[in-house]
Design an enzyme around this catalytic site. Structure first.
Site, mmCIF file in Angstrom:
data_model
loop_
_atom_site.group_PDB
_atom_site.id
_atom_site.type_symbol
_atom_site.label_atom_id
_atom_site.label_comp_id
_atom_site.label_asym_id
_atom_site.label_seq_id
_atom_site.Cartn_x
_atom_site.Cartn_y
_atom_site.Cartn_z
ATOM 1 C CD GLU A 181 -2.454 1.129 2.837
ATOM 2 O OE1 GLU A 181 -3.033 2.152 3.231
ATOM 3 O OE2 GLU A 181 -2.415 0.065 3.498
ATOM 4 C CG ASP A 238 -1.516 5.098 3.089
ATOM 5 O OD1 ASP A 238 -2.250 4.456 2.317
ATOM 6 O OD2 ASP A 238 -1.354 4.790 4.285
#
Length: 413
Positions: free
Chosen positions: A212, A214
């Protein structure tokens, strides 16, 4: 980082569980969202994308009927005697996007958060065929967008990030819904609970992990961009204590306030969050080519025609870093005394590999009434004292617009 499923499920107006067949009660009409792909400044082509809301936010019931596949924490044993049969017997419905807190207009998407029910949507960008997610290969590329989060106060998070989801959303013979219906979510928190994985029901509540990135977790007080690498290429599952340490859940973050510059970002500051501004994130490789390995992540801001570099750190022992790199993350952990999951999961390598394969763009807007958003905006990270600021009323909006993706230096002034 995503909101907890507990908060999300409790906010919905119907009982929800996550299914894989396609329902016939509400047609799925994915709202259009234009974005641009750029090669040089001013040389960009428009892409006719669209968005879809996560399958977790949809009504799911038995095929051909109206019985929920799950009520509370209990699966209906008649519909769902086992994971595969459950996926075959459960249908996921289309949604009315306007009543789900989502509106698009040209190149802009607005998300609405209800601070009374603590409900806000999570959506993904689809490719032009509306059958697969748009995949972004980020190595030696930059990603830009405009944002207006003037309503987003303490305890809230207007997030834009990339997840290593599969382009087809885990489409399988038992998952006919696929990406068009928002299936296949994963992130570096290894979320468990009411979800399907690879076309079968996640009745064991396994965690579903993947890399991931961000790009943007923010409100009008603070913002951070954060790496979250995992031990394996995702998505993949883990169970119970076996999920611990699979991914760098806390991540290596850059937050200007936390790094000693509380005067840079906020209302009436250098980046004035009472007004719209542009966020540019550059993913640089060691050979300045898409074939290289990710080595540095830089952030620029544009407001009122002026480009602002991320300010350098002003923390004792950190020599003026203004980007995320292996060196910055090592220095941050040494000074802050944080865990070393960044290095244990491979440093920049997991994201570099995921960027080469392609990532799915995610938008969300959520809050934390318990005060747990202090990691983003609380003492040390921002000027909030903890808790949720609902002074703006029960309905709060964020608008993301003017999304551009392309070669370094091509998406802004």
């Amino acid at each position: 980082m995503s909101p907890s499923l507990h908060a999300l499920v409790s906010s919905l107006f119907v009982a929800v569980v996550y299914a894989q067949q396609i329902g016939t009660n509400t047609p799925e009409v994915n709202p259009r969202l234009l974005w641009e792909e750029c090669t040089l400044p001013g040389l960009c082509k428009k892409v006719n994308g669209s968005i879809t809301i996560d399958a977790n936010y949809r009504w799911t019931h038995n095929v051909g009927g109206y019985t929920n596949c799950r009520n509370g924490n209990a699966w209906d044993p008649t519909i769902c005697p086992d994971p595969l049969t459950c996926a075959q017997n459960c249908a996921v419905e289309g949604v009315d996007y306007s009543s789900s807190g989502i509106a698009t207009a040209g190149n802009a998407v607005t998300l609405t958060l209800n601070t009374v029910t603590n409900s806000g949507p999570r959506i993904y960008l689809l490719s032009e065929d509306e059958k697969t997610y748009q995949m972004f290969k980020l190595n030696q590329r930059e990603f830009a967008f405009d944002v207006d989060l003037s309503q987003v106060a303490c305890g809230m998070n207007a997030a834009l990030y990339f997840s290593e989801m599969e382009a087809h959303g885990g489409n399988a013979p038992s998952n006919k819904a696929g990406a068009k219906f928002g299936t296949g979510y994963c992130d570096a928190q290894c979320p468990s609970g009411d979800n399907f994985f690879n076309g079968t029901a996640n009745m064991a509540n396994s965690g579903i992990c993947c890399n991931e990135m961000d790009i943007w977790e923010a409100n009008r007080i603070s913002n951070a961009f954060t790496t979250h690498g995992c031990m394996k290429d995702g998505p993949y599952t883990c169970s119970g204590s076996g999920c611990q340490g699979q991914c760098d859940g806390n991540g290596c973050a850059f937050n200007a306030f936390h790094q000693g510059r509380p005067d840079f970002y906020g209302p009436k500051m250098t980046i004035d969050t009472t007004k719209k501004f542009t966020v540019v994130t550059q993913f640089l490789t060691d050979n300045s080519r898409p074939t290289g390995h990710l080595s540095e992540i830089r952030r620029l801001y544009v407001q009122n025609g002026r480009v602002h570099q991320t300010p350098p750190t002003n923390v004792t022992g950190m020599p003026g870093f203004n980007s995320v790199s292996q060196q910055y993350c090592d220095a941050q952990r040494k000074i802050m005394g944080a865990s070393n999951l960044f290095d244990e999961t491979g440093g920049m390598k997991p994201l570099s590999a995921a960027f080469n394969t392609g990532m799915v763009l995610v938008f969300s807007l959520w809050d934390d009434p318990s005060g747990g958003m202090t990691w983003l905006d609380g003492p040390g990270a921002g000027s909030c004292t903890g808790g949720l600021d609902t002074s703006g009323g029960p309905s709060v909006n964020v608008t993301f617009s003017n999304i551009k993706f392309g070669s370094i230096g091509s998406t802004f002034l």
